[in-house]
Design a protein around this motif. Structure first.
Motif, PDB file in Angstrom:
ATOM      1  N   VAL A   1     -11.877  31.190 -19.872  1.00 55.85           N
ATOM      2  CA  VAL A   1     -12.431  31.926 -20.969  1.00 55.85           C
ATOM      3  C   VAL A   1     -11.672  31.483 -22.582  1.00 55.85           C
ATOM      4  O   VAL A   1     -12.492  31.422 -23.553  1.00 55.85           O
ATOM      5  CB  VAL A   1     -12.231  33.526 -20.989  1.00 55.85           C
ATOM      6  CG1 VAL A   1     -12.560  34.400 -22.140  1.00 55.85           C
ATOM      7  CG2 VAL A   1     -13.113  33.624 -19.568  1.00 55.85           C
ATOM      8  N   GLY A   2     -10.493  31.348 -22.319  1.00 60.44           N
ATOM      9  CA  GLY A   2      -9.763  30.989 -23.652  1.00 60.44           C
ATOM     10  C   GLY A   2     -10.039  29.717 -24.189  1.00 60.44           C
ATOM     11  O   GLY A   2      -9.951  29.587 -25.553  1.00 60.44           O
ATOM     12  N   GLU A   3     -10.395  28.901 -23.268  1.00 63.35           N
ATOM     13  CA  GLU A   3     -10.664  27.325 -23.674  1.00 63.35           C
ATOM     14  C   GLU A   3     -11.984  27.408 -24.823  1.00 63.35           C
ATOM     15  O   GLU A   3     -12.163  26.726 -25.657  1.00 63.35           O
ATOM     16  CB  GLU A   3     -10.972  26.585 -22.423  1.00 63.35           C
ATOM     17  CG  GLU A   3      -9.692  25.923 -21.949  1.00 63.35           C
ATOM     18  CD  GLU A   3     -10.002  24.980 -20.575  1.00 63.35           C
ATOM     19  OE1 GLU A   3      -9.495  24.033 -20.403  1.00 63.35           O
ATOM     20  OE2 GLU A   3     -10.662  25.370 -20.015  1.00 63.35           O
ATOM     21  N   ILE A   4     -12.840  28.251 -23.978  1.00 66.91           N
ATOM     22  CA  ILE A   4     -14.440  28.455 -24.787  1.00 66.91           C
ATOM     23  C   ILE A   4     -14.123  29.034 -26.044  1.00 66.91           C
ATOM     24  O   ILE A   4     -14.663  28.679 -27.303  1.00 66.91           O
ATOM     25  CB  ILE A   4     -15.250  29.047 -24.008  1.00 66.91           C
ATOM     26  CG1 ILE A   4     -15.615  28.362 -22.751  1.00 66.91           C
ATOM     27  CG2 ILE A   4     -16.683  29.420 -24.829  1.00 66.91           C
ATOM     28  CD1 ILE A   4     -16.452  29.097 -21.617  1.00 66.91           C
ATOM     29  N   GLU A   5     -13.287  30.036 -26.109  1.00 64.19           N
ATOM     30  CA  GLU A   5     -12.863  30.794 -27.424  1.00 64.19           C
ATOM     31  C   GLU A   5     -12.480  29.974 -28.301  1.00 64.19           C
ATOM     32  O   GLU A   5     -12.870  30.059 -29.552  1.00 64.19           O
ATOM     33  CB  GLU A   5     -11.875  31.843 -26.880  1.00 64.19           C
ATOM     34  CG  GLU A   5     -12.247  33.244 -26.406  1.00 64.19           C
ATOM     35  CD  GLU A   5     -11.475  34.490 -26.194  1.00 64.19           C
ATOM     36  OE1 GLU A   5     -10.849  34.583 -27.048  1.00 64.19           O
ATOM     37  OE2 GLU A   5     -11.449  34.801 -25.040  1.00 64.19           O
TER      38      GLU A   5
ATOM     39  N   GLY B   1     -18.763  31.977 -20.208  1.00 62.53           N
ATOM     40  CA  GLY B   1     -18.995  32.155 -21.481  1.00 62.53           C
ATOM     41  C   GLY B   1     -19.208  33.426 -21.966  1.00 62.53           C
ATOM     42  O   GLY B   1     -18.789  33.903 -23.189  1.00 62.53           O
ATOM     43  N   LYS B   2     -19.826  34.405 -21.195  1.00 63.57           N
ATOM     44  CA  LYS B   2     -20.237  35.850 -21.885  1.00 63.57           C
ATOM     45  C   LYS B   2     -18.739  36.433 -22.280  1.00 63.57           C
ATOM     46  O   LYS B   2     -18.856  37.449 -23.334  1.00 63.57           O
ATOM     47  CB  LYS B   2     -21.164  36.426 -21.003  1.00 63.57           C
ATOM     48  CG  LYS B   2     -22.574  35.869 -20.900  1.00 63.57           C
ATOM     49  CD  LYS B   2     -23.110  36.170 -19.906  1.00 63.57           C
ATOM     50  CE  LYS B   2     -24.665  35.870 -19.655  1.00 63.57           C
ATOM     51  NZ  LYS B   2     -25.212  36.086 -18.222  1.00 63.57           N
ATOM     52  N   ASP B   3     -17.933  36.398 -21.373  1.00 61.06           N
ATOM     53  CA  ASP B   3     -16.689  36.942 -21.605  1.00 61.06           C
ATOM     54  C   ASP B   3     -15.950  36.298 -22.805  1.00 61.06           C
ATOM     55  O   ASP B   3     -15.476  36.897 -23.520  1.00 61.06           O
ATOM     56  CB  ASP B   3     -15.776  36.815 -20.495  1.00 61.06           C
ATOM     57  CG  ASP B   3     -15.752  37.723 -19.295  1.00 61.06           C
ATOM     58  OD1 ASP B   3     -16.518  38.517 -19.333  1.00 61.06           O
ATOM     59  OD2 ASP B   3     -15.235  37.936 -18.364  1.00 61.06           O
ATOM     60  N   ALA B   4     -16.142  35.035 -22.999  1.00 60.26           N
ATOM     61  CA  ALA B   4     -15.643  34.486 -24.248  1.00 60.26           C
ATOM     62  C   ALA B   4     -15.970  34.972 -25.398  1.00 60.26           C
ATOM     63  O   ALA B   4     -15.486  35.274 -26.418  1.00 60.26           O
ATOM     64  CB  ALA B   4     -15.595  32.980 -24.172  1.00 60.26           C
ATOM     65  N   ILE B   5     -17.688  34.967 -25.331  1.00 57.99           N
ATOM     66  CA  ILE B   5     -18.259  35.426 -26.569  1.00 57.99           C
ATOM     67  C   ILE B   5     -17.980  36.866 -26.707  1.00 57.99           C
ATOM     68  O   ILE B   5     -17.780  37.472 -27.978  1.00 57.99           O
ATOM     69  CB  ILE B   5     -19.934  35.581 -26.108  1.00 57.99           C
ATOM     70  CG1 ILE B   5     -20.428  34.139 -25.940  1.00 57.99           C
ATOM     71  CG2 ILE B   5     -20.682  36.309 -27.306  1.00 57.99           C
ATOM     72  CD1 ILE B   5     -20.292  33.127 -26.866  1.00 57.99           C
ATOM     73  N   ASP B   6     -17.869  37.785 -25.876  1.00 52.32           N
ATOM     74  CA  ASP B   6     -17.404  39.347 -26.089  1.00 52.32           C
ATOM     75  C   ASP B   6     -15.848  39.190 -26.840  1.00 52.32           C
ATOM     76  O   ASP B   6     -15.869  39.829 -27.878  1.00 52.32           O
ATOM     77  CB  ASP B   6     -17.202  40.002 -24.686  1.00 52.32           C
ATOM     78  CG  ASP B   6     -18.545  40.339 -24.119  1.00 52.32           C
ATOM     79  OD1 ASP B   6     -19.600  40.146 -24.703  1.00 52.32           O
ATOM     80  OD2 ASP B   6     -18.713  40.716 -23.026  1.00 52.32           O
ATOM     81  N   ASN B   7     -15.057  38.385 -26.315  1.00 53.37           N
ATOM     82  CA  ASN B   7     -13.781  38.343 -26.987  1.00 53.37           C
ATOM     83  C   ASN B   7     -13.941  37.838 -28.603  1.00 53.37           C
ATOM     84  O   ASN B   7     -12.958  38.407 -29.362  1.00 53.37           O
ATOM     85  CB  ASN B   7     -12.800  37.437 -26.189  1.00 53.37           C
ATOM     86  CG  ASN B   7     -12.409  38.000 -24.765  1.00 53.37           C
ATOM     87  OD1 ASN B   7     -12.569  39.248 -24.649  1.00 53.37           O
ATOM     88  ND2 ASN B   7     -11.953  37.231 -23.748  1.00 53.37           N
ATOM     89  N   LEU B   8     -14.622  36.990 -28.812  1.00 48.15           N
ATOM     90  CA  LEU B   8     -14.970  36.163 -30.124  1.00 48.15           C
ATOM     91  C   LEU B   8     -15.474  37.097 -30.722  1.00 48.15           C
ATOM     92  O   LEU B   8     -14.970  37.178 -32.066  1.00 48.15           O
ATOM     93  CB  LEU B   8     -15.632  35.046 -29.820  1.00 48.15           C
ATOM     94  CG  LEU B   8     -15.109  33.768 -29.418  1.00 48.15           C
ATOM     95  CD1 LEU B   8     -16.057  32.710 -28.913  1.00 48.15           C
ATOM     96  CD2 LEU B   8     -14.066  33.153 -30.413  1.00 48.15           C
ATOM     97  N   ARG B   9     -16.323  38.087 -30.436  1.00 46.16           N
ATOM     98  CA  ARG B   9     -17.021  39.100 -31.326  1.00 46.16           C
ATOM     99  C   ARG B   9     -16.105  40.384 -31.637  1.00 46.16           C
ATOM    100  O   ARG B   9     -15.986  40.718 -32.751  1.00 46.16           O
ATOM    101  CB  ARG B   9     -18.177  39.840 -30.488  1.00 46.16           C
ATOM    102  CG  ARG B   9     -19.273  38.861 -30.412  1.00 46.16           C
ATOM    103  CD  ARG B   9     -20.594  39.159 -31.132  1.00 46.16           C
ATOM    104  NE  ARG B   9     -21.794  38.247 -31.197  1.00 46.16           N
ATOM    105  CZ  ARG B   9     -22.602  38.305 -31.975  1.00 46.16           C
ATOM    106  NH1 ARG B   9     -22.586  39.237 -32.772  1.00 46.16           N
ATOM    107  NH2 ARG B   9     -23.369  37.282 -32.083  1.00 46.16           N
ATOM    108  N   LYS B  10     -15.048  40.492 -30.519  1.00 45.32           N
ATOM    109  CA  LYS B  10     -14.046  41.424 -30.785  1.00 45.32           C
ATOM    110  C   LYS B  10     -13.139  41.132 -31.971  1.00 45.32           C
ATOM    111  O   LYS B  10     -12.468  41.812 -32.977  1.00 45.32           O
ATOM    112  CB  LYS B  10     -13.019  41.648 -29.864  1.00 45.32           C
ATOM    113  CG  LYS B  10     -13.925  42.847 -28.726  1.00 45.32           C
ATOM    114  CD  LYS B  10     -12.755  42.804 -27.434  1.00 45.32           C
ATOM    115  CE  LYS B  10     -13.798  43.497 -26.350  1.00 45.32           C
ATOM    116  NZ  LYS B  10     -13.124  42.958 -24.941  1.00 45.32           N
ATOM    117  N   ARG B  11     -13.016  39.688 -32.351  1.00 45.01           N
ATOM    118  CA  ARG B  11     -12.281  38.961 -33.250  1.00 45.01           C
ATOM    119  C   ARG B  11     -12.945  39.002 -34.653  1.00 45.01           C
ATOM    120  O   ARG B  11     -12.647  38.111 -35.432  1.00 45.01           O
ATOM    121  CB  ARG B  11     -11.604  37.813 -32.957  1.00 45.01           C
ATOM    122  CG  ARG B  11     -10.387  37.712 -31.666  1.00 45.01           C
ATOM    123  CD  ARG B  11     -10.327  36.538 -30.943  1.00 45.01           C
ATOM    124  NE  ARG B  11     -10.011  35.280 -31.868  1.00 45.01           N
ATOM    125  CZ  ARG B  11     -10.203  34.095 -31.306  1.00 45.01           C
ATOM    126  NH1 ARG B  11     -10.152  33.827 -30.118  1.00 45.01           N
ATOM    127  NH2 ARG B  11      -9.847  33.030 -32.198  1.00 45.01           N
TER     128      ARG B  11
END
Lengths: 394, 99
Positions: free
Chosen positions: A364-368, A277-287
């Motif tokens: 990660v992509g599913e959570i994003e 989840g933390k990786d997904a959160i980081d990616n979402l923040r970048k977006r």
């Protein structure tokens, strides 16, 4: 304070913690994926690295029974299990709690049959959630190790005296190797201290009866005391977590918040999925999506007020359950969190996704995708289901 | 049963009974539906009933059966069963017959 950086699997980390705790008695029966915890520990016993009496039993029901007997006698006792093994211990779990025995269990989360499956989900641990055991989830090997050390102090505290299980996620943590720090034996032993049983049955000068019949006259009063012990455990868990932080560097509480302060959407989960989840959160923040994560560490006692307070300012919440209560109302974590948030006046939209049953990977992509869909639905975009299954073929 | 605590906080932790010999305070005789009636004239004091009683309800005096402790006897009938067939000094009687 000596620390050594090592590479360990979750099972190795837990076996290392048990070696350092050096319990008087360990009673266990092998079951995948927890087998290795005891297999490794048995080599420590054979090599004379611990003083433990290791009791290999003929079933998990017997393992828990032997552990209860040993703890009643006055010995610091531990065990390890998974899945069907925990299920077979079921009636004894309640007895351990009712007798107020500070037993310590390493529990490696695994799906329950049928169909038979050896991989991770939280169905086994959730089955014991009303048994009077403290339940602590771990995200990785480091937390499994740290939690098991703290478990001794929490369970044996005079205001608690309840059994405790520390869980890892089967295979995802138990068999995956990662870098972590272990502490010196003397520091761990200094932290946990010596076990002083309240009323040891082997004290022949003060004979006691354990497990006496208790009908309508006092059963209710005894159960009320168990309930209070679980309430008291909240303060003790925080106190031990703070002291652990002062001594070993990493403080522990009821939960870990990740990028939550300004979050417009937050995922809530238990165990290893927090790492994904933390990786997904980081990616979402970048977006540009203000996403955050709340990882619940302590499931029993359930820190309802603290979770509600921490999530108060997050309008969109997605609860990820790695087990299905089969209650037709979503997963167990969802139900508990909804209840916790009910008293809160502010407006929340709380959805539930049941995922990862039987070890199905969550990506990660599913959570994003999930969290961005929730944000978009909140902004008037395509609506999404309140309760649904994530990652199943449909 | 006498009160052992007025408050759940005052009970020993984990339902432990922290003193020995307290079963005497827990009167289980009212569970009984059949009452053993002991006939002193027929009794040969072999003490088979005393040996087999799963409680401790056969009362002895100077090595002889004095009677039955009806506050604790649950009426299982083992004493009557074990009394030698030629003696039959214990008879099980319906509790209702005593009311």
């Amino acid at each position: 304070m000596g620390k050594t950086r090592v590479a360990r699997t979750g099972n190795e980390a837990m076996a290392e913690a048990i070696r350092q705790i050096n319990p008087d008695v360990v009673a266990a029966y092998p079951i995948t994926p927890a087998t290795e915890v005891m297999q490794i520990f048995a080599t420590y016993v054979a090599d004379g690295l611990v003083d433990t009496e290791l009791v290999p039993t003929e079933s998990e029901h017997s393992a828990m029974s032997a552990a209860i007997g040993s703890q009643v006698a006055g010995a610091r006792t531990m065990t390890a299990t998974s899945s069907q093994g925990l299920a077979l211990m079921y009636e004894m779990l309640y007895i351990a709690a009712g007798l107020r025995l500070p037993l310590i269990m390493a529990e490696v989360n695994r799906a329950l049959s049928a169909p038979i499956n050896i991989h991770c989900d939280h169905s086994d641990t959730m089955g014991g959630r009303d048994a009077g055991w403290i339940q602590i989830f771990s995200e990785n090997s480091q937390e499994a190790y740290d939690n098991l050390i703290q478990a001794v102090r929490i369970a044996e505290h005079k205001d608690v005296l309840l059994p405790i299980m520390v869980t890892t996620d089967g295979f995802i943590i138990s068999h995956a190797m990662e870098a972590m720090e272990i502490y010196d034996d003397k520091d761990v032993r200094g932290f946990i201290g010596t076990y002083k049983p309240l009323l040891p049955a082997l004290d022949h000068r003060n004979p006691i009866t354990v497990g006496a019949i208790d009908f309508v006259d006092y059963y209710f009063e005894h159960r009320r005391a168990v309930a209070q012990a679980m309430i008291n455990a909240k303060d003790v868990i925080l106190e031990v977590g703070r002291e652990f932080g002062r001594k070993f560097g990493q403080e522990y509480g009821f939960y870990e918040a990740y990028k939550l302060d300004d979050a417009e959407v937050a995922m809530v989960c238990l165990g290893s999925t927090a790492g994904t989840g933390k990786d997904a959160i980081d990616n979402l923040r970048k977006r540009g999506i203000k996403a955050g994560l709340l990882k619940i560490r302590v499931f029993r006692p359930f820190p309802a007020e603290e979770l509600a307070a921490r999530l108060r300012c997050v309008p969109q919440i997605c609860v990820l359950d790695r087990s299905d209560a089969l209650a037709a109302t979503g997963g167990p974590l969802f139900a508990e969190l909804l209840a916790a948030m009910y008293e809160d006046r502010s407006e929340h939209k709380i959805i539930n996704r049941i995922y990862g049953l039987g070890g199905r990977d969550i990506k990660v992509g599913e959570i994003e995708e999930l969290l961005s869909a929730q944000v978009s639905a909140a902004a008037g975009g395509k609506s999404i289901d309140r309760i649904a299954y994530l990652g199943v073929r449909e | 049963m006498k009160d052992i605590a007025n408050n759940w906080k005052d009970l020993p932790v984990g339902g432990v009974i922290d003193e020995p010999g307290t079963a005497i305070n827990y009167e289980t005789g009212d569970w009984r539906t059949l009452r053993p009636v002991h006939n002193k004239e027929k009794c040969i004091n072999c003490l088979a009933c005393w040996v087999y009683c799963p409680d401790a309800a056969i009362m002895l005096k100077d090595g002889k059966v004095e009677g039955i402790d009806l506050k604790h006897c649950k009426g299982c009938g083992i004493c009557a069963q074990e009394c030698p067939p030629k003696v039959k000094a214990i008879k099980m009687v319906e509790e209702a017959d005593f009311r």
